[in-house]
Design a protein around this motif. Structure first.
Motif, PDB file in Angstrom:
ATOM      1  N   LEU A  62      41.514   8.431  32.965  1.00  0.00           N
ATOM      2  CA  LEU A  62      42.969   8.519  32.886  1.00  0.00           C
ATOM      3  C   LEU A  62      43.438   9.963  32.785  1.00  0.00           C
ATOM      4  O   LEU A  62      44.412  10.360  33.426  1.00  0.00           O
ATOM      5  CB  LEU A  62      43.473   7.720  31.682  1.00  0.00           C
ATOM      6  CG  LEU A  62      43.566   6.204  31.863  1.00  0.00           C
ATOM      7  CD1 LEU A  62      43.846   5.528  30.536  1.00  0.00           C
ATOM      8  CD2 LEU A  62      44.658   5.860  32.863  1.00  0.00           C
ATOM      9  N   ALA A  63      42.730  10.752  31.975  1.00  0.00           N
ATOM     10  CA  ALA A  63      43.093  12.164  31.837  1.00  0.00           C
ATOM     11  C   ALA A  63      43.001  12.877  33.172  1.00  0.00           C
ATOM     12  O   ALA A  63      43.881  13.679  33.530  1.00  0.00           O
ATOM     13  CB  ALA A  63      42.194  12.845  30.805  1.00  0.00           C
ATOM     14  N   GLU A  64      41.961  12.576  33.937  1.00  0.00           N
ATOM     15  CA  GLU A  64      41.805  13.226  35.236  1.00  0.00           C
ATOM     16  C   GLU A  64      42.941  12.827  36.175  1.00  0.00           C
ATOM     17  O   GLU A  64      43.471  13.666  36.914  1.00  0.00           O
ATOM     18  CB  GLU A  64      40.451  12.856  35.859  1.00  0.00           C
ATOM     19  CG  GLU A  64      40.068  13.701  37.058  1.00  0.00           C
ATOM     20  CD  GLU A  64      39.959  15.185  36.722  1.00  0.00           C
ATOM     21  OE1 GLU A  64      40.237  16.007  37.618  1.00  0.00           O
ATOM     22  OE2 GLU A  64      39.617  15.523  35.576  1.00  0.00           O
ATOM     23  N   GLN A  65      43.343  11.560  36.146  1.00  0.00           N
ATOM     24  CA  GLN A  65      44.464  11.113  36.972  1.00  0.00           C
ATOM     25  C   GLN A  65      45.752  11.834  36.598  1.00  0.00           C
ATOM     26  O   GLN A  65      46.513  12.274  37.469  1.00  0.00           O
ATOM     27  CB  GLN A  65      44.652   9.602  36.841  1.00  0.00           C
ATOM     28  CG  GLN A  65      43.607   8.766  37.543  1.00  0.00           C
ATOM     29  CD  GLN A  65      43.965   7.286  37.534  1.00  0.00           C
ATOM     30  OE1 GLN A  65      45.034   6.884  37.087  1.00  0.00           O
ATOM     31  NE2 GLN A  65      43.046   6.464  38.021  1.00  0.00           N
ATOM     32  N   VAL A  66      46.001  11.956  35.295  1.00  0.00           N
ATOM     33  CA  VAL A  66      47.209  12.629  34.830  1.00  0.00           C
ATOM     34  C   VAL A  66      47.211  14.099  35.252  1.00  0.00           C
ATOM     35  O   VAL A  66      48.219  14.624  35.745  1.00  0.00           O
ATOM     36  CB  VAL A  66      47.337  12.503  33.299  1.00  0.00           C
ATOM     37  CG1 VAL A  66      48.449  13.411  32.765  1.00  0.00           C
ATOM     38  CG2 VAL A  66      47.599  11.055  32.905  1.00  0.00           C
ATOM     39  N   PHE A 121      49.288  18.855  37.767  1.00  0.00           N
ATOM     40  CA  PHE A 121      48.947  20.247  38.055  1.00  0.00           C
ATOM     41  C   PHE A 121      48.815  20.467  39.554  1.00  0.00           C
ATOM     42  O   PHE A 121      48.265  19.620  40.271  1.00  0.00           O
ATOM     43  CB  PHE A 121      47.623  20.622  37.381  1.00  0.00           C
ATOM     44  CG  PHE A 121      47.737  20.950  35.924  1.00  0.00           C
ATOM     45  CD1 PHE A 121      47.602  22.254  35.475  1.00  0.00           C
ATOM     46  CD2 PHE A 121      47.995  19.957  34.991  1.00  0.00           C
ATOM     47  CE1 PHE A 121      47.706  22.558  34.124  1.00  0.00           C
ATOM     48  CE2 PHE A 121      48.105  20.245  33.638  1.00  0.00           C
ATOM     49  CZ  PHE A 121      47.965  21.561  33.201  1.00  0.00           C
ATOM     50  N   GLY A 122      49.299  21.600  40.000  1.00  0.00           N
ATOM     51  CA  GLY A 122      49.054  21.982  41.379  1.00  0.00           C
ATOM     52  C   GLY A 122      47.606  22.349  41.598  1.00  0.00           C
ATOM     53  O   GLY A 122      47.053  22.135  42.676  1.00  0.00           O
ATOM     54  N   ALA A 143      43.905  16.348  26.025  1.00  0.00           N
ATOM     55  CA  ALA A 143      44.498  15.292  26.847  1.00  0.00           C
ATOM     56  C   ALA A 143      43.737  13.979  26.676  1.00  0.00           C
ATOM     57  O   ALA A 143      44.339  12.899  26.577  1.00  0.00           O
ATOM     58  CB  ALA A 143      44.510  15.709  28.315  1.00  0.00           C
ATOM     59  N   ILE A 144      42.432  14.068  26.624  1.00  0.00           N
ATOM     60  CA  ILE A 144      41.615  12.863  26.440  1.00  0.00           C
ATOM     61  C   ILE A 144      41.881  12.247  25.071  1.00  0.00           C
ATOM     62  O   ILE A 144      42.004  11.024  24.928  1.00  0.00           O
ATOM     63  CB  ILE A 144      40.121  13.201  26.625  1.00  0.00           C
ATOM     64  CG1 ILE A 144      39.841  13.560  28.089  1.00  0.00           C
ATOM     65  CG2 ILE A 144      39.242  12.035  26.195  1.00  0.00           C
ATOM     66  CD1 ILE A 144      38.455  14.133  28.328  1.00  0.00           C
ATOM     67  N   GLU A 145      41.999  13.080  24.041  1.00  0.00           N
ATOM     68  CA  GLU A 145      42.269  12.574  22.701  1.00  0.00           C
ATOM     69  C   GLU A 145      43.632  11.892  22.628  1.00  0.00           C
ATOM     70  O   GLU A 145      43.792  10.862  21.952  1.00  0.00           O
ATOM     71  CB  GLU A 145      42.188  13.714  21.678  1.00  0.00           C
ATOM     72  CG  GLU A 145      40.783  14.241  21.453  1.00  0.00           C
ATOM     73  CD  GLU A 145      39.823  13.152  21.008  1.00  0.00           C
ATOM     74  OE1 GLU A 145      40.175  12.404  20.072  1.00  0.00           O
ATOM     75  OE2 GLU A 145      38.725  13.038  21.598  1.00  0.00           O
ATOM     76  N   GLU A 146      44.627  12.442  23.329  1.00  0.00           N
ATOM     77  CA  GLU A 146      45.946  11.808  23.338  1.00  0.00           C
ATOM     78  C   GLU A 146      45.889  10.450  24.020  1.00  0.00           C
ATOM     79  O   GLU A 146      46.541   9.494  23.601  1.00  0.00           O
ATOM     80  CB  GLU A 146      46.964  12.716  24.036  1.00  0.00           C
ATOM     81  CG  GLU A 146      47.413  13.897  23.211  1.00  0.00           C
ATOM     82  CD  GLU A 146      48.873  14.218  23.413  1.00  0.00           C
ATOM     83  OE1 GLU A 146      49.365  14.058  24.550  1.00  0.00           O
ATOM     84  OE2 GLU A 146      49.530  14.619  22.440  1.00  0.00           O
TER      85      GLU A 146
END
Length: 322
Positions: A184-188, A193-194, A207-210
């Protein structure tokens, strides 16, 4: 509309260690808890500022940017209701979020603030600045989620049919559970991000922790989909008669305003920032090639330089008696 002014890079603190998320506290307003992170000023004369994140984000979206402006701003970043650690809300709409932000600004009692919003936070900030000019000194909008005609052409497009389905929240929660926090973090990050190579490893871990936190919060699917519905609703109303259109509200803003957009934004049409800067009477525009939806995270020094440029421009105008 005029072009933004970039202050020299040397006016910012030198590159150093990546800061940890800023200290947090809980504020209760009308019985609901709002989670707030403070970035205390490091110089006398620093002025109050408030940062407002986007859909699915949190106050941690401002960590690096806030650290660059501690000599200018005594800043606070809020978790919007339903996101981060804040309590959920009965309603997830632009007016409801704006009312809560106005309530917080009145509660804090720091006078007019430098208001900075990204994406959803930008749309909320437009409404606050239009309806309560007494609370806003300057306005900075980073990829504001202002209405555009075809949101299906963005990375959120595949989500839109879900909004019409019964039990959409359950379907959304089921979809989240099928992916690991890392996936999920990678998708976000890919959507926001550009260039994901600019993501600091520490920020990736955060981001992963969130996302792990979201897996434990029962209200998150409803908050996310409810807010997405609210955004789409604001898009539809924007082209109908009436004073409540986000575009008509933008035209009422009196605060000096900086609008920043990335040309690789996959969540807001890259043409929107120029339209926003043109609609706001005292608007300035900065377009960033190669940058995505969260410029304050991807290129925080550039965004901070633009904000300092705005402050210097405003101070210069006051000195000239403009």
């Amino acid at each position: 509309m005029k072009g933004a002014i970039l202050a020299a890079d040397k006016v910012l603190p030198p590159d150093g260690a990546v800061p940890m998320p800023w200290p947090a506290r809980r504020v209760v307003i009308d019985g609901a808890m709002l989670h707030v992170r403070d970035t205390p000023a490091t110089a006398p004369g620093a002025e109050p500022a408030v940062y407002v994140h986007g859909l699915g984000g949190s106050s941690q979206n401002w960590t690096d940017f806030a650290g660059l402006l501690t000599d200018r701003f005594d800043a606070q970043a809020v978790d919007l209701p339903g996101f981060g650690y804040s309590d959920p809300s009965p309603r997830y709409s632009i007016p409801a979020f704006a009312d809560r932000l106005i309530g917080y600004l009145e509660y804090a009692g720091r006078g007019p603030v430098h208001l900075v919003g990204n994406s959803l936070g930008g749309s909320i900030s437009v409404r606050v600045a239009a309806l309560r000019p007494d609370l806003v000194r300057t306005l900075t909008l980073v990829s504001p989620a202002m209405p555009f005609l075809d949101p299906r052409r963005t990375a959120q497009g595949p989500m839109l049919p879900l909004l019409a389905l019964p039990r959409a929240e359950r379907l959304f929660a089921w979809g989240l559970a099928r992916l690991t926090p890392e996936q999920l973090a990678e998708q976000v990050l890919l959507a926001c991000f550009g260039d994901t190579a600019k993501v600091n490893p520490q920020r990736r871990v955060e981001a992963i922790e969130e996302i792990k936190l979201r897996h434990t919060v029962e209200h998150y699917p409803r908050a996310y989909l409810g807010t997405l519905r609210g955004l789409v609703s604001s898009f539809l109303r924007a082209y109908l008669p009436g004073a409540d259109s986000q575009w008509r509200l933008a035209a009422r803003i009196t605060a000096p305003t900086l609008v920043i957009g990335g040309l690789r934004d996959e969540l807001v049409d890259p043409r929107v920032p120029a339209q926003v800067a043109k609609a706001i009477p005292d608007g300035r525009l900065l377009i960033l090639p190669g940058v995505g939806h969260v410029a304050q995270m991807e290129v925080p020094r550039l965004v901070a330089r633009a904000v300092v440029g705005l402050l210097d421009d405003v101070d210069s105008a006051v000195g000239r008696g403009a």
